[in-house]
Design an enzyme around this catalytic site. Structure first.
Site, mmCIF file in Angstrom:
data_model
loop_
_atom_site.group_PDB
_atom_site.id
_atom_site.type_symbol
_atom_site.label_atom_id
_atom_site.label_comp_id
_atom_site.label_asym_id
_atom_site.label_seq_id
_atom_site.Cartn_x
_atom_site.Cartn_y
_atom_site.Cartn_z
ATOM 1 N NE ARG A 1 -75.690 35.670 85.621
ATOM 2 C CZ ARG A 1 -75.794 36.656 84.741
ATOM 3 N NH1 ARG A 1 -74.721 37.130 84.153
ATOM 4 N NH2 ARG A 1 -76.958 37.160 84.422
ATOM 5 C CG ASP B 1 -75.948 33.698 74.539
ATOM 6 O OD1 ASP B 1 -76.503 34.592 73.868
ATOM 7 O OD2 ASP B 1 -75.190 33.935 75.493
ATOM 8 C CG PHE C 1 -65.887 30.109 76.187
ATOM 9 C CD1 PHE C 1 -66.177 29.414 75.021
ATOM 10 C CD2 PHE C 1 -66.691 31.173 76.540
ATOM 11 C CE1 PHE C 1 -67.244 29.794 74.215
ATOM 12 C CE2 PHE C 1 -67.750 31.563 75.743
ATOM 13 C CZ PHE C 1 -68.034 30.877 74.581
ATOM 14 N NE ARG D 1 -78.206 33.593 80.965
ATOM 15 C CZ ARG D 1 -78.567 34.142 79.802
ATOM 16 N NH1 ARG D 1 -77.845 35.100 79.297
ATOM 17 N NH2 ARG D 1 -79.608 33.709 79.151
ATOM 18 C CG HIS E 1 -73.128 32.164 81.387
ATOM 19 N ND1 HIS E 1 -72.619 32.794 82.509
ATOM 20 C CD2 HIS E 1 -73.919 33.073 80.783
ATOM 21 C CE1 HIS E 1 -73.084 34.037 82.551
ATOM 22 N NE2 HIS E 1 -73.879 34.232 81.529
ATOM 23 C CD GLU F 1 -61.687 32.007 76.316
ATOM 24 O OE1 GLU F 1 -60.999 31.681 75.332
ATOM 25 O OE2 GLU F 1 -62.597 32.850 76.269
#
Lengths: 315, 272
Positions: free
Chosen positions: A8, A115, A81, A165, A107, A56
């Protein structure tokens, strides 16, 4: 020379570099600029960075509007998303008319780790691969990420770039070719072929080393482009090695394994095994622990390769 | 263009809509007939467009977010000269550029492909941000349906339009009160829609959606620092009495006898 970097970060840096060359480039984010690393672009080009808040679906259509107006939008958020929540907007407002919008979604996959399953996207490649005309890049290291961003800008149509990530080792060189739709053979071999993508390339290379110690010569091919899939390479390697193991940090349904299976079906007698998420959701945990539990390990690649080779010998 | 001529045009456009749907035996009459005056006001009075140059750089953009009403849009585009009127009778056919829902890659004069509700307004909002970013002078108009405001995307787009202070952006609501399964109130009440857009930060107007002068007047009013919302009170199926205010005519093509009755009521010769 970059030794280790999160993809990223490489993505954010590439946007800045490309942004300096192409003033049509604009970046959209949905309140995640500090996670997707588009904040580096926002800092240098505040008037070309647009935050759409936590909305989004609207951001997908806004990107479509930007492209209609002749801008070059790069759309960034988490894979789930963007590709997940945004799917039908991507399909109808962008893909359906082949609009020039680029998705740099981060991600992705199991490596999101702590998460948990709600944020770990294993279906994004599958969703994007079903869209006619969508190009899909899954870079394996910082250099490939940069090349994917630059290659995406050269393509006239929608492109999906999937980045993870974690901080990863650099395994390609600045001058390694990156030709969209053309897989890179990273290690030659005749006994079995490991076809991998993204973060799993380094695991595939490690597995090939382990196999070499047991006199099994495993080829390793890097499929940085999932769509269009390099069918010629798939068949050449399958026919040469007689067995193929695909490895991806994504569901085995709809991702690289499926793409390879579709090419092989009816076209080769070679056998195929698919390593990836086995039709399951994820959960919280440290990425490495999750990789171990879900079978995304070099040991598992070695195991599947040896199974294929012994089946080959028995035949 | 004066009111008399435009009113006469509206009658002919309605005839074309009914004929298209009868010929195709498919499509959406109710919501097409309700937005005729909105489209005529835009294309003949308000918007800077040129049928001879459909891609003119500084043209005003018109996005029919309620894409199922495209027979009305196609009839107006043909009347403006974007393509031959005879194309209309190929609506929804396999070799036609007139798709069941608008497709800007196929039909001259269509700015944005729409049909999946909510998306057109959101795309139009994106174009308006881009226009301002590029310091372009054109405006962006989008026509939405009342049932369409049930889509969450409408409100995401409304929020962003106000946030970015898009005074080059106008949302026009074709408020006929009906949707596929019944009235808005029965299906999913949208309550006081004008107050909602007001609360989101729009400058709001309410007009008779079949009065071209009233529509024109509010569309031409300048706004500063905020987007505009125009609620047009309309009748679904307007102009054909047996279709008027009937939700059953949302997506149904007329049979031969209904077609002949409708054309007779509109005073249009079927061979015209």
């Amino acid at each position: 020379m970059i030794k280790r970097q999160s993809l990223r970060v490489a993505y954010g840096d590439a946007l800045v570099e490309l942004g300096r060359k192409n003033e049509r480039l604009v970046v959209l984010d949905a309140d995640l600029a500090h996670a997707t690393m588009t904040n580096t672009f926002a800092a240098e080009f505040p008037d070309r960075f647009f935050n759409f808040g936590i909305a989004e679906a609207n951001m997908v259509c806004a990107a479509a509007g930007f492209a209609h107006a002749g801008l070059l939008p790069f759309f960034s958020t988490f894979a789930l998303f963007g590709a997940g929540r945004g799917y039908e907007m991507i399909r109808n407002s962008i893909s359906y008319i082949q609009l020039n919008v680029k998705f740099g979604l981060s991600h992705s996959g199991l490596s999101v780790g702590e998460d948990g399953g709600s944020h770990q996207s294993f279906e994004d490649i599958s969703l994007m691969r079903g869209l006619p005309g969508m190009t899909i890049f899954v870079p394996c290291d910082p250099y490939e990420t940069r090349k994917a961003v630059f290659a995406a800008a050269e393509i006239n149509g929608p492109v999906y770039i999937r980045v993870g990530r974690p901080i990863v080792d650099t395994i390609t060189a600045p001058d390694t070719p990156f030709i969209p739709g053309k897989a890179n053979v990273m290690r030659e071999g005749e006994d079995v072929c490991i076809m991998a993508t993204g973060l799993m390339i380094s695991y595939a290379l490690a597995a090939a080393e382990q196999l070499a110690a047991q006199n099994i010569r495993a080829a390793v091919v890097n499929f940085h482009t999932i769509k269009p899939i390099d069918a010629e390479c798939v068949l050449n390697m399958a026919n040469r090695c007689g067995g193929v193991v695909t490895v991806e940090e994504h569901s085995i349904i709809g991702g690289l394994g499926s793409a390879v299976a579709e090419v092989m079906a009816g076209n080769t007698g070679a056998k195929l095994r698919r390593i990836g998420i086995q039709d399951k959701f994820g959960k919280s945990g440290k990425p490495q622990d999750l990789f171990n539990e879900y079978g995304l390990t070099s040991d598992n690649i070695v195991y599947e390769c040896m199974e294929l080779c012994s089946a080959h010998e028995r035949r | 263009m004066n009111t008399e001529v435009l009113t006469e045009k509206a009658r002919h456009i309605r005839g074309d809509i009914v004929k298209m749907l009868y010929t195709a035996q498919s499509g959406h009459p109710g919501g097409s007939l309700s937005c005729v005056e909105i489209l005529l006001s835009l294309y003949y009075r308000v918007a800077n467009v040129d049928a001879q140059n459909p891609k003119m750089e500084n043209r005003d953009r018109i996005v029919l977010s309620k894409g199922h009403a495209c027979p009305a849009l196609y009839a107006v585009l043909a009347d403006k000269g974007y393509f031959p009127r005879s194309d209309l009778w190929r609506l929804r056919q396999i070799d036609s550029h007139l798709q069941g829902h608008p497709d800007n890659t196929k039909t001259p004069g269509v700015d944005v492909n729409t049909g999946s509700l909510g998306q057109g307004m959101s795309v139009a909002m994106g174009i308006a941000i881009a226009a301002r970013h590029q310091k372009a002078q054109y405006r962006v108009f989008t026509i939405i349906g009342d049932g369409e405001t049930q889509e969450g995307l409408i409100w995401e787009a409304a929020m962003a339009a106000a946030h970015y202070k898009l005074d080059n952006f106008t949302v026009i609501l074709d408020y006929n009160g009906l949707q596929i399964d019944g009235s808005n109130d029965e299906v999913m009440g949208i309550r006081d829609i004008v107050k909602k857009f007001e609360a989101f930060g729009f400058e709001c107007y309410k007009v008779d959606g079949h009065d071209v002068d009233a529509i024109t007047e509010v569309l031409q009013k300048p706004v500063v620092g905020r987007p505009k919302f125009v609620c047009c009170l309309t009748a679904k199926g307007r102009g054909v009495s047996f279709m008027e205010d009937k939700f059953g005519w949302h997506g149904k093509a007329p049979a031969e006898i209904e077609y002949l009755d409708a054309m007779k009521e509109l005073g249009i010769d079927i061979n015209d």
